[in-house]
Design a protein around this motif. Structure first.
Motif, PDB file in Angstrom:
ATOM      1  N   VAL A 168      -1.362  -5.413   8.146  1.00 37.57           N
ATOM      2  CA  VAL A 168      -1.317  -5.392   9.567  1.00 37.57           C
ATOM      3  C   VAL A 168      -0.051  -4.302   9.796  1.00 37.57           C
ATOM      4  CG1 VAL A 168      -0.905  -6.727  11.682  1.00 37.57           C
ATOM      5  CG2 VAL A 168      -2.177  -7.571   9.670  1.00 37.57           C
ATOM      6  N   HIS A 169      -0.392  -3.528  10.753  1.00 38.55           N
ATOM      7  CA  HIS A 169       0.509  -2.477  11.420  1.00 38.55           C
ATOM      8  C   HIS A 169       1.525  -2.967  11.783  1.00 38.55           C
ATOM      9  CE1 HIS A 169       2.509   1.210  13.030  1.00 38.55           C
ATOM     10  NE2 HIS A 169       1.943   1.708  12.031  1.00 38.55           N
ATOM     11  N   ARG A 170       1.480  -3.791  13.178  1.00 37.51           N
ATOM     12  CA  ARG A 170       2.536  -4.567  13.877  1.00 37.51           C
ATOM     13  C   ARG A 170       3.333  -3.561  14.753  1.00 37.51           C
ATOM     14  NH1 ARG A 170       5.979  -8.792  10.796  1.00 37.51           N
ATOM     15  NH2 ARG A 170       6.843  -7.004   9.931  1.00 37.51           N
ATOM     16  N   ASP A 171       3.099  -2.210  14.832  1.00 36.73           N
ATOM     17  CA  ASP A 171       3.776  -1.429  15.660  1.00 36.73           C
ATOM     18  C   ASP A 171       2.910  -0.434  16.207  1.00 36.73           C
ATOM     19  OD1 ASP A 171       5.893  -0.821  17.219  1.00 36.73           O
ATOM     20  OD2 ASP A 171       6.777   0.480  15.745  1.00 36.73           O
ATOM     21  N   ILE A 172       1.761  -0.544  16.492  1.00 35.69           N
ATOM     22  CA  ILE A 172       0.772   0.581  17.079  1.00 35.69           C
ATOM     23  C   ILE A 172       1.220   0.898  18.477  1.00 35.69           C
ATOM     24  CG2 ILE A 172      -1.450   0.775  18.022  1.00 35.69           C
ATOM     25  CD1 ILE A 172      -1.226   0.985  14.987  1.00 35.69           C
ATOM     26  N   LYS A 173       1.770   2.018  18.802  1.00 36.50           N
ATOM     27  CA  LYS A 173       2.142   2.630  20.025  1.00 36.50           C
ATOM     28  C   LYS A 173       1.848   4.158  19.917  1.00 36.50           C
ATOM     29  CE  LYS A 173       6.809   3.213  18.416  1.00 36.50           C
ATOM     30  NZ  LYS A 173       8.250   2.999  18.551  1.00 36.50           N
ATOM     31  N   PRO A 174       1.930   4.873  21.040  1.00 27.79           N
ATOM     32  CA  PRO A 174       1.677   6.317  21.341  1.00 27.79           C
ATOM     33  C   PRO A 174       2.439   7.157  20.029  1.00 27.79           C
ATOM     34  CG  PRO A 174       1.609   5.249  23.329  1.00 27.79           C
ATOM     35  CD  PRO A 174       2.117   4.321  22.319  1.00 27.79           C
ATOM     36  N   SER A 182       7.734  -3.650  23.010  1.00 21.73           N
ATOM     37  CA  SER A 182       7.241  -5.068  23.943  1.00 21.73           C
ATOM     38  C   SER A 182       6.048  -4.402  24.886  1.00 21.73           C
ATOM     39  CB  SER A 182       8.573  -5.405  24.829  1.00 21.73           C
ATOM     40  OG  SER A 182       8.900  -4.120  25.712  1.00 21.73           O
ATOM     41  N   VAL A 183       5.915  -3.155  25.357  1.00 21.81           N
ATOM     42  CA  VAL A 183       4.974  -2.626  26.051  1.00 21.81           C
ATOM     43  C   VAL A 183       3.562  -2.856  25.403  1.00 21.81           C
ATOM     44  CG1 VAL A 183       3.927  -0.701  27.168  1.00 21.81           C
ATOM     45  CG2 VAL A 183       6.482  -1.166  27.185  1.00 21.81           C
ATOM     46  N   TYR A 184       3.627  -2.798  24.054  1.00 20.53           N
ATOM     47  CA  TYR A 184       2.248  -2.995  23.088  1.00 20.53           C
ATOM     48  C   TYR A 184       2.090  -4.515  22.575  1.00 20.53           C
ATOM     49  CZ  TYR A 184       2.921   1.574  24.543  1.00 20.53           C
ATOM     50  OH  TYR A 184       3.277   2.904  25.210  1.00 20.53           O
ATOM     51  N   LEU A 185       2.987  -5.497  22.698  1.00 17.86           N
ATOM     52  CA  LEU A 185       3.095  -6.547  22.092  1.00 17.86           C
ATOM     53  C   LEU A 185       2.056  -7.707  22.321  1.00 17.86           C
ATOM     54  CD1 LEU A 185       5.305  -7.779  19.813  1.00 17.86           C
ATOM     55  CD2 LEU A 185       6.059  -8.928  22.114  1.00 17.86           C
ATOM     56  N   ALA A 186       1.333  -8.021  21.350  1.00 11.59           N
ATOM     57  CA  ALA A 186       0.242  -9.168  21.674  1.00 11.59           C
ATOM     58  C   ALA A 186       0.761 -10.271  21.817  1.00 11.59           C
ATOM     59  CB  ALA A 186      -0.738  -9.077  20.268  1.00 11.59           C
ATOM     60  N   ALA A 245       1.723 -11.851  12.877  1.00  8.39           N
ATOM     61  CA  ALA A 245       0.898 -10.927  13.107  1.00  8.39           C
ATOM     62  C   ALA A 245      -0.275 -10.968  12.446  1.00  8.39           C
ATOM     63  CB  ALA A 245       1.479  -9.583  12.769  1.00  8.39           C
ATOM     64  N   GLU A 246      -1.339 -10.671  13.037  1.00  9.37           N
ATOM     65  CA  GLU A 246      -2.736 -10.759  12.392  1.00  9.37           C
ATOM     66  C   GLU A 246      -3.588  -9.540  12.693  1.00  9.37           C
ATOM     67  OE1 GLU A 246      -4.708 -13.845  15.970  1.00  9.37           O
ATOM     68  OE2 GLU A 246      -4.052 -14.424  13.922  1.00  9.37           O
ATOM     69  N   PRO A 247      -4.643  -9.227  12.133  1.00 11.66           N
ATOM     70  CA  PRO A 247      -5.640  -7.959  12.656  1.00 11.66           C
ATOM     71  C   PRO A 247      -5.701  -7.780  14.042  1.00 11.66           C
ATOM     72  CG  PRO A 247      -6.336  -8.805  10.425  1.00 11.66           C
ATOM     73  CD  PRO A 247      -5.455  -9.779  11.056  1.00 11.66           C
ATOM     74  N   ALA A 248      -5.975  -9.047  14.668  1.00 12.06           N
ATOM     75  CA  ALA A 248      -6.304  -9.017  16.208  1.00 12.06           C
ATOM     76  C   ALA A 248      -5.121  -8.346  16.975  1.00 12.06           C
ATOM     77  CB  ALA A 248      -6.721 -10.303  16.726  1.00 12.06           C
ATOM     78  N   SER A 249      -3.815  -8.668  16.355  1.00  8.99           N
ATOM     79  CA  SER A 249      -2.644  -8.156  17.092  1.00  8.99           C
ATOM     80  C   SER A 249      -2.629  -6.849  17.112  1.00  8.99           C
ATOM     81  CB  SER A 249      -1.319  -8.628  16.470  1.00  8.99           C
ATOM     82  OG  SER A 249      -1.554 -10.064  16.248  1.00  8.99           O
ATOM     83  N   ASP A 250      -3.177  -6.117  16.012  1.00  7.84           N
ATOM     84  CA  ASP A 250      -3.295  -4.446  16.039  1.00  7.84           C
ATOM     85  C   ASP A 250      -4.226  -4.274  17.053  1.00  7.84           C
ATOM     86  OD1 ASP A 250      -1.268  -4.190  14.505  1.00  7.84           O
ATOM     87  OD2 ASP A 250      -2.598  -3.828  12.541  1.00  7.84           O
ATOM     88  N   VAL A 251      -5.345  -5.001  17.153  1.00 13.14           N
ATOM     89  CA  VAL A 251      -6.431  -4.461  18.064  1.00 13.14           C
ATOM     90  C   VAL A 251      -5.886  -4.635  19.748  1.00 13.14           C
ATOM     91  CG1 VAL A 251      -8.910  -5.089  19.149  1.00 13.14           C
ATOM     92  CG2 VAL A 251      -8.199  -5.258  16.481  1.00 13.14           C
ATOM     93  N   TYR A 252      -5.104  -5.587  19.854  1.00  7.90           N
ATOM     94  CA  TYR A 252      -4.636  -5.732  21.386  1.00  7.90           C
ATOM     95  C   TYR A 252      -3.559  -4.657  21.623  1.00  7.90           C
ATOM     96  CZ  TYR A 252      -2.000  -8.071  25.072  1.00  7.90           C
ATOM     97  OH  TYR A 252      -1.584  -8.078  26.640  1.00  7.90           O
ATOM     98  N   ALA A 253      -2.454  -4.259  20.560  1.00  6.16           N
ATOM     99  CA  ALA A 253      -1.625  -3.184  20.645  1.00  6.16           C
ATOM    100  C   ALA A 253      -2.665  -1.910  21.029  1.00  6.16           C
ATOM    101  CB  ALA A 253      -0.789  -3.122  19.680  1.00  6.16           C
ATOM    102  N   LEU A 254      -3.583  -1.582  20.168  1.00  4.31           N
ATOM    103  CA  LEU A 254      -4.349  -0.474  20.418  1.00  4.31           C
ATOM    104  C   LEU A 254      -5.076  -0.428  21.785  1.00  4.31           C
ATOM    105  CD1 LEU A 254      -5.697   2.165  19.451  1.00  4.31           C
ATOM    106  CD2 LEU A 254      -7.660   0.949  18.516  1.00  4.31           C
ATOM    107  N   GLY A 255      -5.464  -1.757  22.250  1.00  2.50           N
ATOM    108  CA  GLY A 255      -6.068  -1.723  23.716  1.00  2.50           C
ATOM    109  C   GLY A 255      -4.924  -1.359  24.567  1.00  2.50           C
ATOM    110  N   CYS A 256      -3.870  -1.869  24.553  1.00  3.48           N
ATOM    111  CA  CYS A 256      -2.769  -1.367  25.440  1.00  3.48           C
ATOM    112  C   CYS A 256      -2.465   0.095  25.290  1.00  3.48           C
ATOM    113  CB  CYS A 256      -1.414  -1.866  25.010  1.00  3.48           C
ATOM    114  SG  CYS A 256      -1.300  -3.938  25.266  1.00  3.48           S
TER     115      CYS A 256
END
Length: 398
Positions: free
Chosen positions: A117-123, A162-166, A175-186
């Motif tokens: 799990v990446h845990r820090d997906i952001k631009p 925080s701006v991309y935190l599940a 953190a879980e895979p769905a957390s990365d999906v939420y961050a990517l959604g942000c």
């Protein structure tokens, strides 16, 4: 060597691999780092990234320690980050959003299959090469799901931006895979609308909104967006992790939209309509809708354990925070690049909605009119009695 960037953990340099004759990104762990977990996280980044071999993940070529300094030798991405793309364009075309989403989700799906799990997906951690290929960089705070010792989150701290935190992470859950999906959604929400899904005056305010507020549908902020894209982004931002698509499902969906962009992702705005400016969209941006659920109570209940009230929600990735922009010829190293997003993780912008007050006419009170008494009829005048004709006296006979 040219310095490409620096952050809390170390520095990234452009270097030359003399053995293989190629230009690489060299990441050095700074000596005397005050973070006691920095060395472990640095070592884990090398181990994590080395497990991944995917066209949409920055490759790690080598790792080690030299003169007491840990180092990583990584692929040098010749391009820029999505944070720089956002700074230049604010919002992207729906077809471009679909393309970037499909590539990022594919890279995440490959990582998730490996238990990472990446845990820090952001631009700033999504790097776009000169040929348009997107690569995910900086697995520095990633966790390996099958390794219990990978829990490097300190007491009272939540790693991430925080701006991309599940929401589940804001509540102190792993953190879980769905957390990365939420961050990517942000991230995709921001690419599509020009704004992250939640805004507040403080980091803690943004965290609470992730837990207990509903994002404004993207199509309300940018009416020309196709409805299917707006709806799918909201699905990725579901509060319940089980309600979100997997990374692979998202990759397949966005790939299909990109292939048929002209047909599936048409602009719903008439051709003659003038584009909506950023100033207009900001003025009309409504506040996030509140969910009247028990999540707010849950957040307060775990606040002591997670220390949300006092601990900063921090990103401990390589280049989080204030750091210099890429130097040299514009190439971006594998680790995260500067992240000049419109809303800084620590100080998001508060956006208020423009509400027009409309006067409500009051209904006048009903006035009772007293009933008028019927007028008395005048007594009918009696007609004068007719006089009887006078009788003539009989004449005397002679």
């Amino acid at each position: 060597m040219d310095l490409l960037g620096q952050g809390g953990m170390g520095e990234v340099w452009r270097a030359r691999d003399e053995l293989l004759g190629r230009t690489v990104a060299l990441k050095l762990l700074l000596p005397g780092n005050s973070d006691p977990t920095a060395a472990d996280r640095f070592r884990r980044e090398a181990q994590t990234a080395a497990r991944l071999n995917h066209p949409h993940v920055v490759a790690v070529y080598d790792a080690g320690v030299h003169d007491g300094l840990g180092f990583l030798v990584m692929e040098l991405v010749d391009g820029h980050s999505l944070s720089q793309e956002l700074a230049a364009h604010t919002a992207l075309d729906p077809g471009q959003v679909a393309s970037l989403a499909a590539q990022t989700a594919n890279g995440l799906a490959a990582a998730h299959r490996m238990g990472v799990v990446h845990r820090d997906i952001k631009p700033g951690n999504l790097l776009l090469s000169a040929d348009g290929t997107l690569k995910i960089g900086d697995f520095g705070i990633a966790s390996i799901l099958d390794d219990p010792s990978a829990a490097l989150t300190a007491t009272g701290q939540v790693l991430g931006t925080s701006v991309y935190l599940a929401p589940e992470r804001a509540l102190g859950r792993p953190a879980e895979p769905a957390s990365d999906v939420y961050a990517l959604g942000c991230v995709l929400y921001q690419l599509a609308t020009g704004h992250p899904p939640f805004h507040a005056d403080s980091t803690l305010g943004v965290v609470y909104q992730h837990v207990d507020a509903l994002p404004t549908p993207p199509i309300q902020l940018r009416p020309e967006l196709p409805g299917v894209l707006s709806d799918y982004l909201l699905r990725m931002l579901a509060k319940d992790p089980a309600a979100r698509p997997t990374a692979q499902q998202a990759a397949d969906w966005f790939a299909a939209q990109h292939r048929t962009a002209d047909r599936v992702l048409p602009s719903t705005q008439p051709a003659s309509a003038a584009p909506i400016s950023k100033t207009t969209r900001m003025a009309a941006l409504p506040p996030p809708r509140r969910r009247r659920t028990r999540r707010g109570v849950a957040l307060a209940g775990v606040a002591g354990a997670v220390a949300l009230g006092t601990a900063a929600v921090i990103g401990l990735s390589m280049n989080s925070g204030d750091e210099p922009a890429s130097r040299g010829n514009g190439s971006t190293p594998g680790p995260s690049a500067p992240d000049p997003t419109p809303t800084h993780p620590g100080t998001p912008t508060t956006v208020t909605s423009a509400v027009t007050a409309t006067a409500t006419p009051q209904t006048p009170k009903e006035t009772k009119v007293p009933a008028q008494k019927p007028a008395k009829k005048a007594p009918a005048k009696k007609a004068p009695a007719k006089k009887a004709p006078a009788k003539k006296a009989p004449a005397d006979k002679p």
